[in-house]
Design a protein around this motif. Structure first.
Motif, PDB file in Angstrom:
ATOM      1  N   ASP A  64      -0.659  -2.929  11.427  1.00 37.95           N
ATOM      2  CA  ASP A  64       0.749  -3.120  11.083  1.00 37.95           C
ATOM      3  C   ASP A  64       1.306  -4.382  11.736  1.00 37.95           C
ATOM      4  N   LEU A  65       2.183  -5.055  11.013  1.00 36.80           N
ATOM      5  CA  LEU A  65       2.845  -6.236  11.545  1.00 36.80           C
ATOM      6  C   LEU A  65       3.826  -5.809  12.627  1.00 36.80           C
ATOM      7  N   ARG A  66       3.775  -6.472  13.754  1.00 35.29           N
ATOM      8  CA  ARG A  66       4.667  -6.190  14.873  1.00 35.29           C
ATOM      9  C   ARG A  66       5.332  -7.468  15.316  1.00 35.29           C
ATOM     10  N   PRO A  67       6.587  -7.678  15.050  1.00 36.45           N
ATOM     11  CA  PRO A  67       7.497  -6.812  14.305  1.00 36.45           C
ATOM     12  C   PRO A  67       7.291  -6.979  12.804  1.00 36.45           C
ATOM     13  N   PRO A  68       7.811  -6.026  12.016  1.00 36.13           N
ATOM     14  CA  PRO A  68       7.770  -6.183  10.556  1.00 36.13           C
ATOM     15  C   PRO A  68       8.548  -7.436  10.145  1.00 36.13           C
ATOM     16  N   VAL A  69       8.244  -7.948   8.971  1.00 38.49           N
ATOM     17  CA  VAL A  69       8.950  -9.129   8.456  1.00 38.49           C
ATOM     18  C   VAL A  69      10.125  -8.661   7.607  1.00 38.49           C
ATOM     19  N   GLY A  70      11.328  -8.955   8.039  1.00 37.64           N
ATOM     20  CA  GLY A  70      12.529  -8.595   7.298  1.00 37.64           C
ATOM     21  C   GLY A  70      12.812  -9.602   6.194  1.00 37.64           C
ATOM     22  N   ILE A  71      13.163  -9.089   5.025  1.00 43.82           N
ATOM     23  CA  ILE A  71      13.545  -9.949   3.908  1.00 43.82           C
ATOM     24  C   ILE A  71      14.906  -9.462   3.410  1.00 43.82           C
ATOM     25  N   ARG A  72      15.890 -10.355   3.409  1.00 41.76           N
ATOM     26  CA  ARG A  72      17.236 -10.000   2.974  1.00 41.76           C
ATOM     27  C   ARG A  72      17.298  -9.913   1.446  1.00 41.76           C
ATOM     28  N   ALA A  73      18.202  -9.113   0.966  1.00 42.41           N
ATOM     29  CA  ALA A  73      18.406  -8.973  -0.479  1.00 42.41           C
ATOM     30  C   ALA A  73      18.637 -10.329  -1.124  1.00 42.41           C
ATOM     31  N   ASN A  74      18.085 -10.501  -2.310  1.00 42.98           N
ATOM     32  CA  ASN A  74      18.263 -11.710  -3.116  1.00 42.98           C
ATOM     33  C   ASN A  74      17.702 -12.966  -2.474  1.00 42.98           C
ATOM     34  N   THR A  75      16.668 -12.816  -1.637  1.00 44.61           N
ATOM     35  CA  THR A  75      15.996 -13.969  -1.051  1.00 44.61           C
ATOM     36  C   THR A  75      14.502 -13.886  -1.351  1.00 44.61           C
ATOM     37  N   ILE A  76      13.829 -15.010  -1.138  1.00 46.33           N
ATOM     38  CA  ILE A  76      12.384 -15.095  -1.357  1.00 46.33           C
ATOM     39  C   ILE A  76      11.697 -15.302  -0.013  1.00 46.33           C
ATOM     40  N   GLN A  77      10.631 -14.572   0.212  1.00 49.00           N
ATOM     41  CA  GLN A  77       9.790 -14.746   1.389  1.00 49.00           C
ATOM     42  C   GLN A  77       8.366 -14.982   0.920  1.00 49.00           C
ATOM     43  N   ALA A  78       7.750 -16.052   1.400  1.00 48.66           N
ATOM     44  CA  ALA A  78       6.382 -16.365   1.017  1.00 48.66           C
ATOM     45  C   ALA A  78       5.410 -15.876   2.086  1.00 48.66           C
ATOM     46  N   PHE A  79       4.211 -15.519   1.640  1.00 50.21           N
ATOM     47  CA  PHE A  79       3.135 -15.113   2.549  1.00 50.21           C
ATOM     48  C   PHE A  79       1.869 -15.849   2.164  1.00 50.21           C
ATOM     49  N   TYR A  80       1.039 -16.115   3.167  1.00 47.89           N
ATOM     50  CA  TYR A  80      -0.270 -16.724   2.971  1.00 47.89           C
ATOM     51  C   TYR A  80      -1.246 -15.944   3.828  1.00 47.89           C
ATOM     52  N   ILE A  81      -2.200 -15.312   3.168  1.00 49.06           N
ATOM     53  CA  ILE A  81      -3.223 -14.537   3.873  1.00 49.06           C
ATOM     54  C   ILE A  81      -4.536 -15.273   3.693  1.00 49.06           C
ATOM     55  N   THR A  82      -5.178 -15.621   4.794  1.00 48.42           N
ATOM     56  CA  THR A  82      -6.412 -16.370   4.728  1.00 48.42           C
ATOM     57  C   THR A  82      -7.397 -15.905   5.775  1.00 48.42           C
TER      58      THR A  82
END
Length: 122
Positions: free
Chosen positions: A104-122
């Motif tokens: 689990d991510l510590r802390p979790p990644v918060g994303i606000r309503a109507n916004t974009i969050q990008a992730f890159y897993i490598t």
């Protein structure tokens, strides 16, 4: 290579109670890659709590998870635009067609309503 199941869990704050839900991504085929970038567009406030990856490995492998506010599409070649939020050199793969959970991510990644969050897993 790793193929990812984008999000294993996310929390929504509804009436101040956290509810964990699962967002399923593509998880079939034999695509091999050294990383995946993707966007999450939040319709309401959420917290990303974890990810799963798919790998042919049944031994240890390295994995890093990066994130940024906004879309990945504008920063494809800009390493400085990303923040490392998870790194491990000791994930044991579950093999083909089986989801390998990341801690689990510590802390979790918060994303606000109507916004974009990008992730890159490598």
């Amino acid at each position: 290579g790793i193929v990812f199941n984008p999000v294993t869990g996310f929390d929504t704050d509804t009436d101040k109670r956290a509810h964990t839900k699962r967002l399923q991504g593509e998880f079939n085929g034999y695509i091999s890659t050294f990383g995946n970038m993707f966007d999450i567009i939040a319709l309401k406030d959420i917290k990303i709590t974890g990810f799963e990856v798919k790998t042919s490995s049944v031994s240890g492998f390295n994995v890093q998870v990066y994130t940024r506010e906004g879309s990945y599409k504008t920063v494809l070649l800009n390493r400085a635009a990303w923040s490392l939020i998870y790194s491990s050199r000791s994930i044991t793969g579950m093999g083909m067609r089986v989801a390998t959970p990341l801690p689990d991510l510590r802390p979790p990644v918060g994303i606000r309503a109507n916004t974009i969050q990008a992730f890159y897993i490598t």
